[in-house]
Design a protein around this motif. Sequence first.
Motif, PDB file in Angstrom:
ATOM      1  N   ASP A  32       5.019   4.074  -6.409  1.00 34.40           N
ATOM      2  CA  ASP A  32       5.172   3.429  -5.103  1.00 34.40           C
ATOM      3  C   ASP A  32       4.234   2.225  -5.017  1.00 34.40           C
ATOM      4  N   PRO A  33       4.767   1.015  -4.775  1.00 33.23           N
ATOM      5  CA  PRO A  33       3.911  -0.190  -4.725  1.00 33.23           C
ATOM      6  C   PRO A  33       2.854  -0.141  -3.630  1.00 33.23           C
ATOM      7  N   GLU A  34       3.087   0.644  -2.576  1.00 37.74           N
ATOM      8  CA  GLU A  34       2.061   0.774  -1.537  1.00 37.74           C
ATOM      9  C   GLU A  34       0.860   1.571  -2.042  1.00 37.74           C
ATOM     10  N   ILE A  35       1.075   2.356  -3.095  1.00 39.80           N
ATOM     11  CA  ILE A  35      -0.005   3.171  -3.652  1.00 39.80           C
ATOM     12  C   ILE A  35      -0.634   2.491  -4.866  1.00 39.80           C
ATOM     13  N   ASN A  36       0.197   1.872  -5.718  1.00 41.18           N
ATOM     14  CA  ASN A  36      -0.378   1.257  -6.927  1.00 41.18           C
ATOM     15  C   ASN A  36      -0.889  -0.167  -6.695  1.00 41.18           C
ATOM     16  N   HIS A  37      -0.738  -0.675  -5.461  1.00 42.26           N
ATOM     17  CA  HIS A  37      -1.307  -1.982  -5.074  1.00 42.26           C
ATOM     18  C   HIS A  37      -0.830  -3.137  -5.951  1.00 42.26           C
TER      19      HIS A  37
END
Length: 662
Positions: free
Chosen positions: A89-94
């Motif tokens: 998830d891009p919100e988690i992996n920044h």
Amino acid sequence: MDAIREQNIKFIKPFLPLHNKKVLAKRLLEELKEFDLSEKEVNYAVDRACKEQESFKEDIRKAGEDALKFIKEKDIKGVVLSGRPYHIDPEINHGIPDLINGLDMAVLTEDSVAHLGHVERPLRVVDQWVYHSRLYAAASFVANQKDLELVQLNSFGCGLDSVTTDQVQEILNGNSKIYTSLKIDEGNNLGAIRIRLRSLKAAAAERENSGFKLKKVENKYKRIIFTKEMKKNHTILIPEMSPVHFQFLEEAFRQSGYNVVVLPSQDKKAVDEGLKYVNNDACYPAIIVVGQIIEALKSGKYDLNNTSVIISQTGGGCRATNYIGFLRKALKDAGFSNVPVISLNAKGMEKNPGFKISLGLLNRSMMALTYGDLLSRVLYRVRPYEIEEGSANELYEKWVDVCKKSLKMAYKSTFKHNIISIVKEFDNLKINNKLKPKVGLVGEILVKFHPTANNNVIDVLEREGVEVVVPDLTDFLLYCASDSEYKYKYLAGKKLPELLGKAAIAVIEFYRMTYKKAIRKSKRFTPIESIKSIAKGASSIVSLCNQTGEGWFLTGEMVELIQSGVKNIVCMQPFACLPNHVTGKGIMKELKRVYKGTNIVAIDYDPGASEVNQLNRIKLMLSTAFENLKELDSTEEQYTSKEYFKYKCGLKGAINRSDING
């Protein structure tokens, strides 16, 4: 979630066996019966879903193979960016995948290459998580590729990754590959991560320019088998868990032919040793037990050529299953690779010719555990009220000596006589009639019972003027044995483990029969609930398929305490103990909603935790407990004696029970 209840939303949350199509369809039909679906419709849907899932996995594998071809054609580097499934998830992996792309390196997931690798786990004996197997397979593949590197994302406080990070590093280092771990949380400042990734790229380029060749590095732990010859002259070290119970278990093992030594329970130095050799994301109990063993081996007290270690292994999804892996790695790093490690488990995970759970050892161990449960129960009940200071401890020490001696011959008649006599003598010990708050202790099993792990919480609470209530240690064994029933019923478990689990419960309850009967007939001690009753209480709050770590049992213990009148509870867990966050902290709000007046405090224990902060939180809980006690005491005149007894103790239907006299 309040919104679900307030808006009357139908929330279906079943545990489902996704690995078994046939049972999955059966379970879905059970859970969705109110929607009038036919068996044919459900079977069709499950079949289509499984085919689509396999198609998706094949697409991922094909994409991975295409990416590998692209890397070779373009002569560039690739990074297998591994992590937990949610890290995609891009919100988690920044945006770390984009950052790697920006350094002219391709990005692959571990799922895309796992099928190309061979799973190799020299240290970690058991991993229940399928994700772990894929991760290790991907690491073993990367370890043999000169144009691939592996970067592992690790969320802050994810204790399960204390297992995977050590293991992945070992697999990569085993073929002289670089290992990079990035710890990420809610912060999105990528400056430090950018530097780490650039360093990785530069190091890989430097290796290539210098003509570096991958080579095998021998770093495996070679398991030493505990043989029959070793049994004759080896001292077996046992890390402490519960001082009350383990003094009897030590005697039970000795009388069964094993020269065992239980390590000290009060030992802060062991924590320092554990921190040297155990991943700091491992849970506190692992740090303590490994530290105890390393400290003992360094002490010079034991002949290292004739010393072994025994440690329990649950076989579940908790980090506790891997304590044996942590220990073996620590022994290797500390220079004690020659010390055999015996796994004590009920699942046959490891065999040692020199160690067998004989009928004699089983008989003595069950007696030992029952003695421990009984003596802790009666001691904690009367000690806060003793008229003559020290009289309760004196009586306790007397019976410790008697019970230890009885384990030599381990006669059933003596065992029963001792139990009845213990209850009788503690029932007649002179105590006062002061009204004190009762505080129950629940939580992760070692933290609950180990004085070093919980900073002597029992002494702390008793000094504050309360009565401490500690559930039986044997109940945890009953919980473990009963799990197979719910696995069979809901999760496509096998019939044989279910039958063996029921048989184990029957054996344990056979030894507890006299104990439970004596307690029930006593005038001071609360009757003991069956594991079925505890499970029933838990099932009103959580699913009985919560079986990792303490699982539903933790919830069940809290419900049991509340229903017996103990509404003040300290819920203890190691920092970042995920199962406890779900079935401990996670259900506190619901317990308070269902059982009005419930007063629970959750305390985290860790090497770096502030003892002052822990004490302050406990005292805050106690202030509420004493206020509630004043309110309770002021209502006494409003009730008849029977009604007040029921009100005060909270026993459902207590005034109708035949064993309660008016």
